[in-house]
Each structure stands twice: as structure tokens, then as C-alpha cells.
Design a protein around this motif. Structure first.
Motif, PDB file in Angstrom:
ATOM      1  N   LEU A   1       0.953  -1.098   0.078  1.00  0.00           N
ATOM      2  CA  LEU A   1       0.085   0.073   0.085  1.00  0.00           C
ATOM      3  C   LEU A   1       0.779   1.366  -0.014  1.00  0.00           C
ATOM      4  O   LEU A   1       0.345   2.213  -0.268  1.00  0.00           O
ATOM      5  N   THR A   2       2.135   1.182   0.286  1.00  0.00           N
ATOM      6  CA  THR A   2       3.133   2.179   0.182  1.00  0.00           C
ATOM      7  C   THR A   2       4.290   1.989  -0.760  1.00  0.00           C
ATOM      8  O   THR A   2       4.069   2.688  -1.980  1.00  0.00           O
ATOM      9  N   GLN A   3       5.127   1.398  -0.389  1.00  0.00           N
ATOM     10  CA  GLN A   3       6.421   1.132  -1.302  1.00  0.00           C
ATOM     11  C   GLN A   3       6.360   0.549  -2.450  1.00  0.00           C
ATOM     12  O   GLN A   3       6.866   0.761  -3.630  1.00  0.00           O
ATOM     13  N   GLN A   4       5.816  -0.664  -2.255  1.00  0.00           N
ATOM     14  CA  GLN A   4       5.899  -1.722  -3.321  1.00  0.00           C
ATOM     15  C   GLN A   4       4.616  -1.620  -4.103  1.00  0.00           C
ATOM     16  O   GLN A   4       3.681  -2.408  -3.972  1.00  0.00           O
ATOM     17  N   TYR A   5       4.650  -0.670  -4.959  1.00  0.00           N
ATOM     18  CA  TYR A   5       3.516  -0.713  -5.898  1.00  0.00           C
ATOM     19  C   TYR A   5       3.411  -0.992  -7.292  1.00  0.00           C
ATOM     20  O   TYR A   5       2.547  -0.567  -8.238  1.00  0.00           O
ATOM     21  N   GLY A   6       4.439  -1.682  -7.716  1.00  0.00           N
ATOM     22  CA  GLY A   6       4.565  -2.016  -9.114  1.00  0.00           C
ATOM     23  C   GLY A   6       3.303  -2.702  -9.553  1.00  0.00           C
ATOM     24  O   GLY A   6       2.729  -3.415  -8.841  1.00  0.00           O
ATOM     25  N   ASN A   7       3.105  -2.874 -10.980  1.00  0.00           N
ATOM     26  CA  ASN A   7       1.970  -3.556 -11.458  1.00  0.00           C
ATOM     27  C   ASN A   7       2.826  -4.993 -11.788  1.00  0.00           C
ATOM     28  O   ASN A   7       3.510  -5.164 -12.608  1.00  0.00           O
ATOM     29  N   PRO A   8       1.955  -6.170 -11.474  1.00  0.00           N
ATOM     30  CA  PRO A   8       2.651  -7.441 -11.489  1.00  0.00           C
ATOM     31  C   PRO A   8       2.937  -7.759 -13.021  1.00  0.00           C
ATOM     32  O   PRO A   8       3.667  -8.870 -13.201  1.00  0.00           O
TER      33      PRO A   8
ATOM     34  N   LEU B   1       7.495  -5.765 -16.513  1.00  0.00           N
ATOM     35  CA  LEU B   1       8.828  -6.562 -16.578  1.00  0.00           C
ATOM     36  C   LEU B   1       9.804  -5.922 -15.685  1.00  0.00           C
ATOM     37  O   LEU B   1      10.666  -6.790 -15.409  1.00  0.00           O
ATOM     38  N   HIS B   2       9.682  -4.926 -15.072  1.00  0.00           N
ATOM     39  CA  HIS B   2      10.785  -4.218 -14.379  1.00  0.00           C
ATOM     40  C   HIS B   2      10.817  -4.674 -13.002  1.00  0.00           C
ATOM     41  O   HIS B   2       9.840  -5.465 -12.794  1.00  0.00           O
ATOM     42  N   SER B   3      11.869  -4.406 -12.447  1.00  0.00           N
ATOM     43  CA  SER B   3      12.094  -4.804 -10.899  1.00  0.00           C
ATOM     44  C   SER B   3      10.990  -4.490  -9.849  1.00  0.00           C
ATOM     45  O   SER B   3      10.329  -5.349  -9.175  1.00  0.00           O
ATOM     46  N   PHE B   4      10.199  -3.523 -10.165  1.00  0.00           N
ATOM     47  CA  PHE B   4       8.998  -3.142  -9.424  1.00  0.00           C
ATOM     48  C   PHE B   4       7.729  -3.839  -9.602  1.00  0.00           C
ATOM     49  O   PHE B   4       7.098  -4.525  -8.730  1.00  0.00           O
ATOM     50  N   GLY B   5       7.721  -4.398 -10.774  1.00  0.00           N
ATOM     51  CA  GLY B   5       6.506  -5.323 -11.289  1.00  0.00           C
ATOM     52  C   GLY B   5       6.908  -6.974 -10.712  1.00  0.00           C
ATOM     53  O   GLY B   5       5.921  -7.397 -10.487  1.00  0.00           O
ATOM     54  N   ARG B   6       8.125  -7.221 -10.868  1.00  0.00           N
ATOM     55  CA  ARG B   6       8.570  -8.425 -10.347  1.00  0.00           C
ATOM     56  C   ARG B   6       8.301  -8.639  -8.950  1.00  0.00           C
ATOM     57  O   ARG B   6       7.941  -9.602  -8.473  1.00  0.00           O
ATOM     58  N   GLU B   7       8.349  -7.532  -8.224  1.00  0.00           N
ATOM     59  CA  GLU B   7       8.255  -7.629  -6.747  1.00  0.00           C
ATOM     60  C   GLU B   7       6.722  -7.980  -6.546  1.00  0.00           C
ATOM     61  O   GLU B   7       6.501  -8.671  -5.689  1.00  0.00           O
ATOM     62  N   SER B   8       5.924  -7.175  -7.146  1.00  0.00           N
ATOM     63  CA  SER B   8       4.511  -7.575  -7.108  1.00  0.00           C
ATOM     64  C   SER B   8       4.088  -8.989  -7.464  1.00  0.00           C
ATOM     65  O   SER B   8       3.313  -9.589  -6.757  1.00  0.00           O
ATOM     66  N   ARG B   9       4.522  -9.345  -8.655  1.00  0.00           N
ATOM     67  CA  ARG B   9       4.125 -10.630  -9.049  1.00  0.00           C
ATOM     68  C   ARG B   9       4.744 -11.707  -8.084  1.00  0.00           C
ATOM     69  O   ARG B   9       4.130 -12.528  -7.871  1.00  0.00           O
TER      70      ARG B   9
ATOM     71  N   ILE C   1      -4.609  -9.296  -2.147  1.00  0.00           N
ATOM     72  CA  ILE C   1      -4.129 -10.494  -2.260  1.00  0.00           C
ATOM     73  C   ILE C   1      -3.132 -11.148  -1.483  1.00  0.00           C
ATOM     74  O   ILE C   1      -3.385 -12.089  -0.649  1.00  0.00           O
ATOM     75  N   VAL C   2      -2.282 -10.183  -1.158  1.00  0.00           N
ATOM     76  CA  VAL C   2      -1.199 -10.518  -0.036  1.00  0.00           C
ATOM     77  C   VAL C   2      -1.763 -10.664   1.306  1.00  0.00           C
ATOM     78  O   VAL C   2      -1.448 -11.493   1.991  1.00  0.00           O
ATOM     79  N   GLY C   3      -2.893  -9.799   1.569  1.00  0.00           N
ATOM     80  CA  GLY C   3      -3.708  -9.968   3.039  1.00  0.00           C
ATOM     81  C   GLY C   3      -4.326 -11.321   3.004  1.00  0.00           C
ATOM     82  O   GLY C   3      -4.320 -12.062   3.943  1.00  0.00           O
ATOM     83  N   PHE C   4      -5.067 -11.681   1.924  1.00  0.00           N
ATOM     84  CA  PHE C   4      -5.723 -12.894   1.678  1.00  0.00           C
ATOM     85  C   PHE C   4      -4.943 -14.131   1.916  1.00  0.00           C
ATOM     86  O   PHE C   4      -5.269 -14.957   2.776  1.00  0.00           O
ATOM     87  N   GLY C   5      -3.819 -14.020   1.588  1.00  0.00           N
ATOM     88  CA  GLY C   5      -2.992 -15.180   1.758  1.00  0.00           C
ATOM     89  C   GLY C   5      -2.280 -15.188   2.995  1.00  0.00           C
ATOM     90  O   GLY C   5      -2.476 -16.373   3.451  1.00  0.00           O
ATOM     91  N   LYS C   6      -2.041 -14.306   3.627  1.00  0.00           N
ATOM     92  CA  LYS C   6      -1.644 -14.439   5.109  1.00  0.00           C
ATOM     93  C   LYS C   6      -2.781 -14.750   6.164  1.00  0.00           C
ATOM     94  O   LYS C   6      -2.532 -15.357   6.834  1.00  0.00           O
ATOM     95  N   ALA C   7      -3.999 -14.192   5.765  1.00  0.00           N
ATOM     96  CA  ALA C   7      -5.044 -14.559   6.448  1.00  0.00           C
ATOM     97  C   ALA C   7      -5.390 -16.013   6.562  1.00  0.00           C
ATOM     98  O   ALA C   7      -6.002 -16.627   7.336  1.00  0.00           O
ATOM     99  N   ALA C   8      -5.212 -16.555   5.123  1.00  0.00           N
ATOM    100  CA  ALA C   8      -5.580 -18.088   5.059  1.00  0.00           C
ATOM    101  C   ALA C   8      -4.598 -18.957   5.733  1.00  0.00           C
ATOM    102  O   ALA C   8      -4.791 -19.646   6.528  1.00  0.00           O
ATOM    103  N   GLU C   9      -3.319 -18.369   5.638  1.00  0.00           N
ATOM    104  CA  GLU C   9      -2.115 -19.207   6.428  1.00  0.00           C
ATOM    105  C   GLU C   9      -2.431 -19.082   7.884  1.00  0.00           C
ATOM    106  O   GLU C   9      -2.197 -20.182   8.446  1.00  0.00           O
ATOM    107  N   LEU C  10      -2.838 -18.085   8.465  1.00  0.00           N
ATOM    108  CA  LEU C  10      -3.300 -18.070   9.756  1.00  0.00           C
ATOM    109  C   LEU C  10      -4.188 -18.805  10.316  1.00  0.00           C
ATOM    110  O   LEU C  10      -4.320 -19.591  11.363  1.00  0.00           O
ATOM    111  N   ALA C  11      -5.303 -18.869   9.280  1.00  0.00           N
ATOM    112  CA  ALA C  11      -6.402 -19.492   9.670  1.00  0.00           C
ATOM    113  C   ALA C  11      -6.484 -20.944   9.819  1.00  0.00           C
ATOM    114  O   ALA C  11      -7.045 -21.650  10.697  1.00  0.00           O
ATOM    115  N   TYR C  12      -5.346 -21.480   9.212  1.00  0.00           N
ATOM    116  CA  TYR C  12      -5.524 -22.886   9.205  1.00  0.00           C
ATOM    117  C   TYR C  12      -3.995 -23.538   9.678  1.00  0.00           C
ATOM    118  O   TYR C  12      -3.553 -24.553   9.641  1.00  0.00           O
ATOM    119  N   ILE C  13      -3.352 -22.706  10.729  1.00  0.00           N
ATOM    120  CA  ILE C  13      -2.329 -23.181  11.616  1.00  0.00           C
ATOM    121  C   ILE C  13      -2.680 -24.328  12.617  1.00  0.00           C
ATOM    122  O   ILE C  13      -2.202 -25.239  12.790  1.00  0.00           O
TER     123      ILE C  13
END
Length: 391
Positions: A25-32, A35-43, A242-254
Motif C-alpha cells: 500500500l506504500t512502497q511496493q506499488y509495481g504492476n505485476p 517486466l521491471h523490478s517493481f513489477g517483479r516484486e509484485s508478481r 491478495i497478499v492479505g488474503f494469503g496471510k489470513a488463509a495461512e493463519l486460519a489453518y495453523i
């Protein structure tokens, strides 16, 4: 005291989930798609979240497709299947107690020339497997039955339904928005072809969901545009969501079992105390095959809206079995389907618990609700007749 007992409507975002989302929501705002590094981080972040969710379903990451929520996933599964298989058949089977995302999608398809069978349910909200078998025809292309009901918490026999669907070579979709995070779902052993899930029901953000689509199942796209989600769901991805969804799912099934045991104990305590303290009360939904956090009660001789307002005045957030639609009050279609009269359906209350619910909060509700019900009943002419022995 403020008590939130509407977790089936939505849940708060957990601190760990928000922490995982913040960089996107702040620093890592690249479009997935870039092809550049900003996008690769998001992908990389999207791929990681896909892996997290896939693990909770024992699925392959390439079977998980992100959507804008559970309603979109439901619509995609139903309409996508209908249009993909319309040359094979135009018959769909669902139930009378589905979420409106399913019911309204089916109603739309009926206007497009498809035939829909709405299976009835018994007084506990369960479908009959015999009814399902009898409803299947040569041109049936899809069965859609929710995993657990969002109002009364009843859990359907999903594995048995899936086996019947497989025997008849019919695709099977389940709306698991309420069940996901509470129940184990192993897609390697569960005979289900499509599963709809949503982040904001398990302490993730709103506006993001997913559709599990079993390998080999071909459905038409619902949203057209770019090539995102392997060209199946267009639109620039909601990275933070999507990142929040992934983390929430991981926590839910611990530790699902311990989590469910705690909520089941609180749920049963709340249910038992209220039913003992308030006469003319009935539990809606199956007494045992129900979600661990769901208490749905009907109180005769009162209206749910007055009860909700009174509860809100003492700091308790809940929901009613009645819904306000287009300015007119209609009783819940779910409660009517299990055989409740309009009058009793209008006097229903859904209390749903969550990870933040405490015993102190349960005790507070048990203290506050009985006098509220009594006060409202004292204003009811029908209740006066009961007290006088004329009913």
C-alpha cells in the motif's frame, strides 16, 4: 461494553495481515504485469499468496484464481459453466437456501433460457441426497450447493454430493465463503470442481476472493480484458488485498481444530443460556452439523429489527434473520425454506462469534438480551394472548 457478534458478515483485519499488506500500500506499488523490478516484486507477492491459499486446500497454485470477492467467484463458476457447456445441456441444480450471489446468478440464467432446479431443505437446512439424485437429468451440467449456510450455519454433506455429481459426470461447485477458515478442505480427496472463497470472512481485507478451479475444468471468462490470472480473469491485481488474503488463509489453518473447539464451547454456552433464559425460543439450523461460531435463534412474538436496535443501544452488534430489500421488509428466504412462518422468521437473530470473542462478552449478551426480548414481548398483543392462555 462493545460486543461484536456479526463475524459472518465480516471480520476485522488481523494485525499480522495488515502488516503483510502495508508494503504493497506504500512502497511496493509495481504492476505485476510489468517486466521491471517493481513489477517483479509484485508478481512474486501474488505468487506467494497463491501458494499460501493453495496449501490450505491441498491444491495446486495454478488451480487458484483471484477475484474481487466471493460473489464474483460464485457468478464466475455458475455463469462460466453455463456458457461453456450450453451445447451439452441447460439444466442447473442448486438449493433454496443459497447466498443471493448464487440465487440471483441462477435467476439471470433462467432468463437466458437455462432451467434451474431449486432443491428444498428439511427443518434443519439439509438437502436430501435422494432429491438431488432424482433432480439430475441427461442435460444437467452443474450442481451448486453451499458448503455451510451463512445464516443458520448448517453444513451440507459436500463429499456425498460430490460423489453423486461425479457418478453422473456433472460439474460440482460449492460456495465455501462461510466454511473456509473453519473446516478442512482437501481438494485431492474432496470431489468438488469449483470452490468460492473470500478474504474478509477470515480476518483478511474486503474486496478480494478466489475461485478454486480443478485442473481440466473449462469455464468461460466472466471478466474480459487483459491477460491476468492466466488469461482467465482480466484486471490489474489488487496486490495488497491478495497478499492479505494469503496471510489470513495461512493463519486460519495453523490450528483449525483448537480454534474450532474454543468457538464451539463459547457458541454452545451462548445458545444454552439464552434458550434457558428466554421461553418460546427455537434454534435454527442443524443442532450438530453447524459452523462452530453460529447461533441463530427465533424469538416468538417480536420483530428482529426492534431487537437489533435495542441490542445496538447496549453496544452489541448482531444481525437479524430479516432483511430490508428495496425499502420493504421481507423475511429471510433461508428461514422460510426451513419451514418457519413469516411471523417467527421476522423475530430471528443471528449471533456469530470470532477469534476476538471472549467469555466476558458472552456473559454480557446473556445478561442484556433476555430483558430486551421481554420488553418487546410486553408490547405484543400476541404475547398478551399467550399470557392469558388464549393461544
Amino acid at each position: 461494553m462493545n460486543v461484536y457478534l456479526d463475524y459472518s458478515a465480516t471480520t476485522p483485519i488481523k494485525p499480522e495481515v495488515l502488516e503483510a499488506m502495508m508494503p504493497f500500500l506504500t512502497q511496493q506499488y509495481g504492476n505485476p504485469s510489468s517486466l521491471h523490478s517493481f513489477g517483479r516484486e509484485s508478481r512474486k507477492a501474488v505468487d506467494n499468496a497463491r501458494d499460501q491459499i493453495a496449501k490450505t486446500l491441498n491444491a495446486s497454485p495454478d488451480e487458484i484464481f483471484f477475484t474481487g470477492g466471493g460473489s464474483e467467484a460464485d457468478n464466475w463458476a455458475i455463469k462460466g459453466t453455463a456458457y461453456a457447456l450450453k451445447s451439452k445441456g441447460r439444466h442447473i441444480i442448486t438449493t433454496a437456501i443459497e447466498h443471493h450471489a448464487v440465487l440471483h446468478a441462477c435467476e439471470y440464467l433462467e432468463k437466458e433460457g437455462f432451467q434451474v432446479t431449486y432443491l428444498p431443505v428439511d427443518e434443519n437446512g439439509l438437502i436430501s441426497l435422494d432429491d438431488l439424485k432424482n433432480a439430475i437429468k441427461s442435460d444437467t451440467i452443474l450442481i451448486s450447493v453451499m458448503y455451510a449456510n451463512n445464516e443458520i450455519g448448517t453444513i451440507q454433506p459436500i463429499e456425498e454430493i460430490g460423489r453423486i455429481a461425479r457418478e453422473h459426470r456433472v460439474l460440482f461447485h460449492t460456495d465455501a465463503v462461510q466454511a473456509y477458515g473453519h473446516l478442512e478442505m482437501d481438494t485431492k480427496n474432496l470431489p468438488v470442481d469449483m470452490i468460492s472463497i473470500s478474504a474478509h470472512k477470515l480476518y483478511g481485507p474486503k474486496g478480494v476472493g478466489a475461485l478454486y478451479l480443478r485442473k481440466g475444468v473449462r469455464i468461460h471468462n466472466l471478466i474480459h480484458g487483459g491477460g491476468q490470472e492466466k488469461k482467465k480473469r482480466a484486471g490489474t491485481e489488487n496486490i495488497a488485498g491478495i497478499v492479505g488474503f494469503g496471510k489470513a488463509a495461512e493463519l486460519a489453518y495453523i490450528d483449525v481444530e483448537t480454534h474450532d473447539q474454543r468457538l464451539t464451547a463459547l457458541r454452545d454456552d451462548l445458545k444454552n443460556q439464552l434458550m434457558e433464559a428466554i421461553p418460546y425460543t427455537r434454534l435454527n439450523g442443524h443442532p450438530e452439523r453447524r459452523l462452530c461460531n453460529n447461533v441463530n435463534l427465533s424469538f416468538e412474538f417480536i420483530e428482529g429489527e426492534s431487537m437489533l436496535l435495542s441490542l445496538d443501544m447496549v453496544g452489541i452488534g448482531a444481525s437479524s434473520g430479516s432483511a430490508c430489500t428495496s425499502g420493504s421488509l421481507d423475511p429471510s428466504h433461508v428461514l422460510l425454506a426451513i419451514g418457519l412462518s413469516h411471523e417467527i422468521a421476522h423475530g430471528s437473530l443471528r449471533l456469530t462469534l470470532g477469534d476476538m470473542t471472549t467469555q466476558e462478552e458472552i456473559d454480557y449478551v446473556v445478561k442484556q438480551l433476555p430483558p430486551i426480548v421481554q420488553r418487546l414481548r410486553d408490547m405484543s398483543p400476541l404475547y398478551e394472548q399467550v399470557k392469558e392462555g388464549n393461544r
